[in-house]
Scaffold this motif. Structure first.
Motif, PDB file in Angstrom:
ATOM      1  N   SER A  80       0.822  -1.215   0.000  1.00  0.00           N
ATOM      2  CA  SER A  80       0.000   0.000   0.000  1.00  0.00           C
ATOM      3  C   SER A  80       0.853   1.261   0.000  1.00  0.00           C
ATOM      4  CB  SER A  80      -0.915   0.020   1.229  1.00  0.00           C
ATOM      5  OG  SER A  80      -0.183   0.336   2.410  1.00  0.00           O
ATOM      6  N   GLY A  81       2.165   1.115   0.259  1.00  0.00           N
ATOM      7  CA  GLY A  81       3.067   2.254   0.318  1.00  0.00           C
ATOM      8  C   GLY A  81       3.220   2.842   1.700  1.00  0.00           C
ATOM      9  N   HIS A  82       2.578   2.231   2.704  1.00  0.00           N
ATOM     10  CA  HIS A  82       2.659   2.755   4.072  1.00  0.00           C
ATOM     11  C   HIS A  82       4.050   2.482   4.656  1.00  0.00           C
ATOM     12  CE1 HIS A  82       1.279   3.834   8.098  1.00  0.00           C
ATOM     13  NE2 HIS A  82       1.908   2.770   8.527  1.00  0.00           N
TER      14      HIS A  82
ATOM     15  N   LEU B 222      -2.010   4.187   9.844  1.00  0.00           N
ATOM     16  CA  LEU B 222      -2.476   3.796   8.522  1.00  0.00           C
ATOM     17  C   LEU B 222      -3.647   4.707   8.130  1.00  0.00           C
ATOM     18  CD1 LEU B 222      -1.831   1.398   6.518  1.00  0.00           C
ATOM     19  CD2 LEU B 222      -3.835   0.271   7.470  1.00  0.00           C
ATOM     20  N   THR B 223      -3.626   5.233   6.920  1.00  0.00           N
ATOM     21  CA  THR B 223      -4.647   6.191   6.504  1.00  0.00           C
ATOM     22  C   THR B 223      -5.811   5.497   5.798  1.00  0.00           C
ATOM     23  OG1 THR B 223      -3.677   6.592   4.323  1.00  0.00           O
ATOM     24  CG2 THR B 223      -2.857   7.934   6.176  1.00  0.00           C
ATOM     25  N   HIS B 224      -6.939   6.219   5.702  1.00  0.00           N
ATOM     26  CA  HIS B 224      -8.083   5.704   4.957  1.00  0.00           C
ATOM     27  C   HIS B 224      -7.705   5.475   3.493  1.00  0.00           C
ATOM     28  CE1 HIS B 224     -11.360   5.993   7.918  1.00  0.00           C
ATOM     29  NE2 HIS B 224     -10.680   7.001   8.408  1.00  0.00           N
ATOM     30  N   ARG B 225      -6.904   6.351   2.950  1.00  0.00           N
ATOM     31  CA  ARG B 225      -6.489   6.221   1.550  1.00  0.00           C
ATOM     32  C   ARG B 225      -5.714   4.922   1.339  1.00  0.00           C
ATOM     33  NH1 ARG B 225      -1.856   7.058  -1.131  1.00  0.00           N
ATOM     34  NH2 ARG B 225      -1.988   7.506  -3.391  1.00  0.00           N
ATOM     35  N   GLU B 226      -4.803   4.615   2.262  1.00  0.00           N
ATOM     36  CA  GLU B 226      -4.013   3.387   2.128  1.00  0.00           C
ATOM     37  C   GLU B 226      -4.899   2.150   2.245  1.00  0.00           C
ATOM     38  OE1 GLU B 226       0.251   5.100   3.855  1.00  0.00           O
ATOM     39  OE2 GLU B 226      -1.320   4.439   5.240  1.00  0.00           O
ATOM     40  N   VAL B 227      -5.897   2.202   3.128  1.00  0.00           N
ATOM     41  CA  VAL B 227      -6.834   1.086   3.237  1.00  0.00           C
ATOM     42  C   VAL B 227      -7.620   0.953   1.936  1.00  0.00           C
ATOM     43  CG1 VAL B 227      -8.850   0.192   4.462  1.00  0.00           C
ATOM     44  CG2 VAL B 227      -7.007   1.277   5.745  1.00  0.00           C
TER      45      VAL B 227
END
Length: 479
Positions: free
Chosen positions: A165-167, A172-177
């Motif tokens: 996801s690039g995290h 952890l962000t909503h965008r990554e989820v």
């Protein structure tokens, strides 16, 4: 195993269509007819090279042979019967296996399959009786104790998904989820009309994961629910056929979500540094990753033994003293009933998980040493609030390991002799004498423990409400 049975049926179908016996086909591909028989019955997995030879001799492609569709309606019934008789529900009855040979009439085969379907449906309807729920919970808790509450395969999967996801660090962000969902072919959709019995709904046909409104304060819950829905797909879960399987799936998706929100590599680094500083605190762990106190406490139990060399216990306790969740591998004696279940049992009034409710200031963790018949334990407790009541979250360790934690210098100390009833359950003589025979009351049942889940395709979810919801939103995708 069901794939092997289907493969065997397809080999038999094409062999029969080609007019070959087992021995004749075996001679052509270089194996004994008895070995081919095992393959056709789904009891031996053939090598790809052998499958290629079989396909060639039968005049079909390898792809046709490996197709997972039963070759005929009769074959579909035979496969279903085979699968049903290999299920734990049937094998547990100790009854013989019935072979659906060519001489078995179609109506007999249909009757047997129908009987198994009815038995499975009855099993599903009884899936969440209170007794079964308690026994399944107990078995799962004891099993996780043998694993130190650590699931390495799910850890690795979560680590891989987070990395893709690039995290790299922080919460952890909503965008990554959302990116994680996209890689699986799903879109996260926030709606106001989820079925009241469902936390999330995944539409496999239209590639959508439906979640509650995005405006819910905090955000941890939404990220966690989305990750849990994703986990069902990544872990290959199917509709649970027992309450124990339902619990196992729930544990696995919760574990996966926690391992994504608090990735192992970053979490172990954070906690190891805190241990080196003799300053481990669940509240710091919570804040570092932007999760709830309960999520951080549970995640700590996953990593404590395997990566920090610490044995621990965890408790979520209602303000009535009843246990909602519990785990230990440090020797603390949990309150249990005759089945070994701890859910719904009352913890000692002198334990930190109940003593913390007496505090006026509940914004910080409460620390306490508790002397028990099994030894002295140091505990940290935080009070939380749900929609209906208050609860406490407790993490504790044996006295010798308290040196690694913030709050070890607390002066709070209580002595518990539970399960001795004179500890905190039996009133003293004067108090009992004053009120015995002069009072009448009615007990409040622990509904969360005793109520069975509504029966349906998925335990606890109303099928009619679920399918109506999907039908409504499917129209949105078509529009």
């Amino acid at each position: 195993m069901s794939d092997l049975v289907t493969l065997g049926q397809r080999i038999r179908h094409f062999r029969t269509a080609a007019g070959l016996t087992l021995d004749q086909l075996g001679d052509r591909v270089g194996v004994a007819g008895s070995q081919l028989s095992l393959m056709e019955n789904g009891r031996r997995e053939p090598r790809v090279t052998l499958l290629t030879s079989i396909a060639t001799e039968l005049g079909v492609t390898l792809a046709e042979l490996l197709d997972t569709t039963p070759p005929t309606p009769r074959a579909a019934l035979e496969i279903e019967l085979e699968r049903a008789q290999r299920s734990p529900h049937y094998t547990g009855l100790g009854l013989p296996v019935v072979r659906a040979g060519r001489s078995m009439p179609d109506d007999v085969l249909e009757s047997l399959v129908g009987l198994h379907r009815a038995l499975l449906e009855r099993e599903r309807q009884a899936i969440a009786t209170p007794e079964e729920a308690r026994r399944a919970n107990t078995a799962q808790r004891l099993h996780m104790r043998t694993l130190d509450n650590y699931l390495p395969d799910i850890e690795e999967l979560a680590q891989q998904v987070v990395r893709e996801s690039g995290h790299t660090s922080g919460a952890l962000t909503h965008r990554e989820v959302g990116l994680m969902a996209q890689k699986l072919g799903f879109e996260l959709v926030y709606v106001n009309d989820l079925p009241h019995s469902a936390r999330s709904v995944t539409d496999l046909d239209n590639g959508r994961i439906y979640l509650p409104p995005a405006s819910i304060p905090g955000g941890h819950g939404l990220r966690s629910m989305a990750l849990q829905a994703i986990a069902h797909r990544l872990l290959g879960h199917e509709v649970p056929t027992s309450y124990a399987e339902f619990l196992r799936q729930r544990l696995e998706i919760n574990y996966f979500a926690a391992a994504c929100l608090m990735p192992r590599e970053q979490s172990v680094a954070f906690l190891s540094q805190a241990k080196a500083d003799r300053n481990i605190a669940v509240e710091d762990f919570r804040d570092a990753f932007g999760v709830t106190h309960e999520a951080a406490a549970l995640r700590f139990t996953n990593l404590a033994t395997s990566h920090l060399d610490l044995t621990v216990h965890f408790l979520r306790v209602g303000n009535d003293g009843a246990v909602y969740k519990a785990y230990e591998n440090d020797g603390l004696r949990l309150p249990v009933d005759v089945t070994g279940s701890t859910e719904g049992q009352l913890v000692c009034r002198k334990w930190s998980s109940r003593a913390a409710f007496a505090r006026t200031n509940r914004t910080t963790e409460y620390y306490q040493y508790t002397d028990t018949p099994e030894g002295t334990f140091w505990e940290s407790t935080q009070i939380g609030t749900s929609a209906s009541d208050e609860f406490s979250i407790t993490v504790g360790v044996p006295f010798a390991d308290s040196k690694w934690f913030r709050g070890r210098d607390t002066a709070n100390r209580h002595r518990s002799t539970c399960p001795d009833p004179s500890c905190c359950k039996r009133p003293d003589g004067d108090l009992a004498g004053r009120w015995r025979g002069k009072v009448w009351t009615s007990a409040k049942l622990h509904a969360h423990i005793l109520s069975p889940l509504p029966s349906g395709t998925f335990p606890g979810v109303d099928d009619l409400e679920l399918y109506r919801f999907l039908e409504t939103h499917a129209a949105d995708t078509e529009g």
